[in-house]
Scaffold this active site. Structure first.
Site, PDB file in Angstrom:
ATOM      1  N   HIS A 361      33.776 -44.506   8.521  1.00  0.00           N
ATOM      2  CA  HIS A 361      32.342 -44.526   8.799  1.00  0.00           C
ATOM      3  C   HIS A 361      32.080 -45.070  10.190  1.00  0.00           C
ATOM      4  O   HIS A 361      32.935 -45.676  10.827  1.00  0.00           O
ATOM      5  CB  HIS A 361      31.565 -45.259   7.716  1.00  0.00           C
ATOM      6  CG  HIS A 361      31.612 -46.755   7.711  1.00  0.00           C
ATOM      7  ND1 HIS A 361      30.681 -47.525   8.349  1.00  0.00           N
ATOM      8  CD2 HIS A 361      32.457 -47.623   7.119  1.00  0.00           C
ATOM      9  CE1 HIS A 361      30.945 -48.811   8.123  1.00  0.00           C
ATOM     10  NE2 HIS A 361      32.018 -48.902   7.390  1.00  0.00           N
ATOM     11  N   GLU A 408      27.491 -45.490   5.524  1.00  0.00           N
ATOM     12  CA  GLU A 408      28.416 -46.033   4.520  1.00  0.00           C
ATOM     13  C   GLU A 408      27.913 -47.377   4.040  1.00  0.00           C
ATOM     14  O   GLU A 408      28.002 -47.702   2.858  1.00  0.00           O
ATOM     15  CB  GLU A 408      29.815 -46.180   5.132  1.00  0.00           C
ATOM     16  CG  GLU A 408      30.895 -46.608   4.139  1.00  0.00           C
ATOM     17  CD  GLU A 408      31.088 -48.120   4.017  1.00  0.00           C
ATOM     18  OE1 GLU A 408      31.898 -48.547   3.196  1.00  0.00           O
ATOM     19  OE2 GLU A 408      30.409 -48.887   4.738  1.00  0.00           O
ATOM     20  N   GLU A 409      27.389 -48.171   4.979  1.00  0.00           N
ATOM     21  CA  GLU A 409      27.022 -49.544   4.630  1.00  0.00           C
ATOM     22  C   GLU A 409      25.950 -49.597   3.547  1.00  0.00           C
ATOM     23  O   GLU A 409      25.931 -50.500   2.724  1.00  0.00           O
ATOM     24  CB  GLU A 409      26.563 -50.313   5.875  1.00  0.00           C
ATOM     25  CG  GLU A 409      27.661 -50.532   6.920  1.00  0.00           C
ATOM     26  CD  GLU A 409      28.773 -51.463   6.447  1.00  0.00           C
ATOM     27  OE1 GLU A 409      28.780 -51.859   5.276  1.00  0.00           O
ATOM     28  OE2 GLU A 409      29.662 -51.767   7.269  1.00  0.00           O
ATOM     29  N   ASP A 436      38.523 -47.984   7.325  1.00  0.00           N
ATOM     30  CA  ASP A 436      37.185 -48.560   7.472  1.00  0.00           C
ATOM     31  C   ASP A 436      37.343 -49.791   8.357  1.00  0.00           C
ATOM     32  O   ASP A 436      37.258 -49.698   9.582  1.00  0.00           O
ATOM     33  CB  ASP A 436      36.643 -48.881   6.071  1.00  0.00           C
ATOM     34  CG  ASP A 436      35.231 -49.454   6.087  1.00  0.00           C
ATOM     35  OD1 ASP A 436      34.785 -49.905   7.144  1.00  0.00           O
ATOM     36  OD2 ASP A 436      34.577 -49.472   5.031  1.00  0.00           O
ATOM     37  N   HIS A 533      29.903 -58.414   8.541  1.00  0.00           N
ATOM     38  CA  HIS A 533      28.492 -58.019   8.369  1.00  0.00           C
ATOM     39  C   HIS A 533      27.489 -58.966   9.034  1.00  0.00           C
ATOM     40  O   HIS A 533      26.321 -58.995   8.662  1.00  0.00           O
ATOM     41  CB  HIS A 533      28.146 -57.835   6.882  1.00  0.00           C
ATOM     42  CG  HIS A 533      28.765 -56.603   6.281  1.00  0.00           C
ATOM     43  ND1 HIS A 533      28.498 -56.188   4.997  1.00  0.00           N
ATOM     44  CD2 HIS A 533      29.623 -55.680   6.781  1.00  0.00           C
ATOM     45  CE1 HIS A 533      29.180 -55.068   4.736  1.00  0.00           C
ATOM     46  NE2 HIS A 533      29.869 -54.749   5.810  1.00  0.00           N
TER      47      HIS A 533
HETATM   48 ZN    ZN Z   1      32.799 -50.690   6.606  1.00  0.00          ZN
END
Ligand code: ZN
Length: 714
Positions: A361, A408-409, A436, A533
């Site tokens: 992604h 994707e997140e 990823d 994140h």
């Molecule tokens: Zn990821």
């Protein structure tokens, strides 16, 4: 550091002297034969040419470009990264398309948390801006405020209850202590399971809101120095993330099983995605830093926590309720927004309908240096290498697709919509190779469907490590050193040189394997990584902590590229169903034991055991045929590929029909880690004898179908 890790560190240090950052390819041992090839000599030469191309410096430049701006899915900055990737694909000679979808995504308008003591005095208000000393990219006004994808909207006030990691067992422990969650706001720490599962369990038990915070015990100062001194989570850093009910289905909440193409009419989109079959919570969920969680947890009264519930904040934790009330405001702007996958294709010369798919992604919560831009940079260098072969006139036998997924997140959306759009066409996709979080440090790890576990080990035997020898050798050394940063993988089980994990969920292999039945792998190179994140997963953190010379990006580019080349050119698809059957037999035996322990001893496992034995016998015969490829290979390949499809059930799992694989699914209560033979094991967990018997029958049919398919090999 124990003795064994000290020894490993000594070895690494010895190899490092004079060795960094680049190392000649001489360390690589070109294999003379490879499973699936009648004669490997031409392919070995091709692989050597490929391995020479992926470039560490270029990968570093690509990473810098990809992380120059925050690029949340569906933003103009995200579109710019799509165009950048498409340009790179085209420059390498790939037939490239940007494929848009229109999908439901929430962006935050207001996110606010306030805590009050019983006298009404304000204890905290947040979220506090993410800030550390000296990070060069932290002040960009385009950084999205901390929020959870799929959170509900609302304005609620309530007493607080601490639920540890928010696992099924944690909530049961609260119930055992007669703590009622109706009307309460649950605070959980991140870790151990998927965040959507925490919210799901809280919602089921009547909670009106959830706070998800990062405890320093799990990825902060308890582990080591926080960024910018070290790699661990600083005080104000927040883990954003989706709280989608991914275990029901992945992708756009409005279109389970259907592709959200831009022209899909609204009438074809479902409305009840917050209902019992939907994949969206309706309560509020807000992520917090430990800076902001501290005043809440510190003020909380009620019983003190038991074993395993205390985190690393400097006071005794209490369960609540009492001592503090919190007020949550969440205004989420839900809109159908356009996202962009990028798909680059190299048409196969011999068998163009068989696809080998590599995917990663591209969207990030903020800059996403590790997650996912390290994967994108690695993929771009793999494409660079394949492009060099194309210019020399080479064509793969099978078609190769390189895919850059969007959104994707928020819930594996770009990959899922694309998989749903392809439908039956993917019955001919021979493999999906995911990456990823490609690089957060030096320790290689992999997960795969069992038929590809030896394949991925084999590929790493041909790729040089930046340290010394091959990736495989470092992987094995690292295992025996008991390294603790090895991602999802357990230590090797007996007889294995290195362990390859099972595919649960949390990345884009999920729609391929668990919905469409495409044999899949996932690879990464990991290390201490506390900024997941958050804003600080940026280029400065990456070069300081993960991979200053980008040699692990180069390593991962070589691994990915080699997976694609070796699979695309093989005479016989190098699937090891004997290994698969061995694992399935072990799963069946384990479920039988668990059923006995759960008081379901009357369940008849004999039919499933004999179907597993039949599959084992068929797999051993097929393995012998694959080892000496001759005769009608097209027929053999078709049979081998159809065997994985035979493991899908048409009706899917109970309550979650989108998940069709009978051997692997993300756990309903774990989310990330795989539940094996999920229909059976989840019925046993629920002590549901009728459902367990039905699911055993479904499993037995799938194993018989797979055995019968494989018996057609000759
Ligand atoms: Zn990821």
């Amino acid at each position: 550091m124990n003795l064994r890790t000290a020894f490993a560190a000594f070895l690494v240090a010895t190899f490092l002297i004079g060795g960094m950052p680049t190392r000649p390819l001489a360390a690589q041992v070109s294999p003379k034969s490879s499973f699936g090839y009648a004669d490997f000599s031409d392919e070995a030469k091709l692989e050597e040419k490929f391995l020479a191309v992926p470039d560490a410096k270029l990968a570093g430049e690509e990473l810098k470009t990809l992380t120059a701006e925050p690029h949340l899915a569906a933003t103009p900055e995200d579109h710019r990264t799509a165009e950048y990737v498409a340009r790179k694909f085209r420059a390498a000679g790939l037939e490239t398309q940007i494929v848009p979808y229109r999908v439901l995504l929430n962006w935050p308008k207001v996110v606010r948390v306030e805590a009050y003591d019983p006298a009404g005095h304000l204890l905290m208000s947040g979220p506090t801006r993410e800030h550390v000393e000296g990070d060069p990219q932290q002040d960009d006004p385009r950084i999205v405020m901390p929020f959870n994808g799929s959170s509900g909207s609302g304005d609620v006030t309530g007493e607080v209850v601490y639920a540890n990691y928010g696992r099924f067992d944690d909530f049961n422990e609260l119930a055992a202590q007669h703590i009622d969650l109706h009307g309460k706001i649950v605070i959980c720490r991140y870790g151990s399971n998927f965040r959507g599962v925490k919210v799901y369990l809280a919602e089921q038990r009547g909670a009106i809101g959830v706070l998800l915070y990062s405890d320093p015990q799990d990825d902060g100062y308890y582990k080591g120095d926080p960024y910018p001194i070290g790699p661990w989570r600083p005080e104000t850093a927040v883990q954003r993330g989706s709280v989608q009910y991914l275990f029901r289905y992945a992708g756009d909440p409005e279109t389970p099983g259907v592709a959200s193409t831009v022209d899909l009419p609204d009438s074809a989109r479902i409305k009840n995605y917050e209902g019992p079959n939907g994949n969206q919570p309706h309560i509020i969920s807000i992520p917090l830093s430990y800076h902001d969680a501290t005043p809440i947890l510190q003020a909380l009264k009620g019983p003190g926590v038991g074993q395993g519930w205390q985190g690393a904040l400097p006071f005794r934790y209490h369960i609540g309720p009492g001592g503090v009330k919190v007020h949550l405001v969440s205004q989420q702007d839900y809109q159908r927004r356009i996202i962009w996958d990028v798909v680059g294709k190299i048409e196969g010369s011999l068998d163009p309908d068989s696809w080998v798919i590599v995917g990663n992604h591209r969207d990030a919560w903020v800059y996403g240096a590790v997650d996912p831009s390290s994967g994108t940079a690695a993929m771009l260098e793999a494409v660079h290498g394949v492009g060099a072969l194309l210019r020399q006139g080479w064509r793969p036998k099978r078609t190769i697709l390189f895919c850059s997924w969007d959104a994707e997140e928020e819930g594996l959306i770009g990959s899922t919509e694309w998989v749903e759009q392809q439908g039956q066409v993917l019955d001919h996709a021979v493999a999906y190779f995911n990456v990823d979080v490609a690089v957060s440090g030096p320790d290689f790890s992999a997960s795969a469907v069992p038929s590809l576990k030896e394949f991925i080990r084999d590929v790493t035997r041909s790729v040089p490590s930046p340290v010394a020898g091959t990736v495989f050798q470092q992987w094995r050394l690292n295992r025996s050193a008991g390294n603790e940063h090895r991602g999802s993988n357990a230590p090797p089980i007996e007889g294995e040189e290195v362990h390859v994990g099972d595919l649960g969920s949390g990345s884009d292999f999920t729609p391929f394997l668990q919905h469409a039945g495409v044999p899949s792998t996932d690879v990464s190179s990991t290390g201490p990584y506390g900024v997941y994140h958050s804003t600080f997963d940026d280029f400065a953190w990456y070069t300081q902590n993960a991979d200053p010379h980008f040699v692990y990006l180069q390593e991962m580019a070589r691994v990915l590229g080699l997976e694609a080349l070796r699979m695309a050119d093989a005479d016989v698809l190098p699937y090891d169903y004997a290994a698969y059957a061995r694992e399935i037999s072990a799963y069946v035996e384990d479920a039988k034991r668990r059923a006995g322990d759960a008081g379901l001893g009357s369940l008849d496992f004999a039919p499933a055991e004999s179907a597993a034995a039949r599959l084992t016998a068929a797999a051993q015969r097929a393995y012998a045929l694959e080892s000496a490829p001759s005769g009608n290979l097209a027929k053999l390949n078709l049979v081998l590929r159809q065997t994985e499809t035979a493991l899908l059930s048409e009706t899917g799992l109970p309550h979650r029909p989108w998940y069709r694989h009978t051997i692997y699914a993300p756990g309903e209560f774990t989310g990330y880690s795989a539940v094996v033979i999920p229909g059976v094991n989840e019925a046993i967990d629920a002590h549901d004898l009728t459902r367990a018997a039905q699911q055993l029958a479904v499993l037995t049919q799938a194993l018989d179908r797979a055995a019968q398919t494989l018996e057609g090999a000759r």
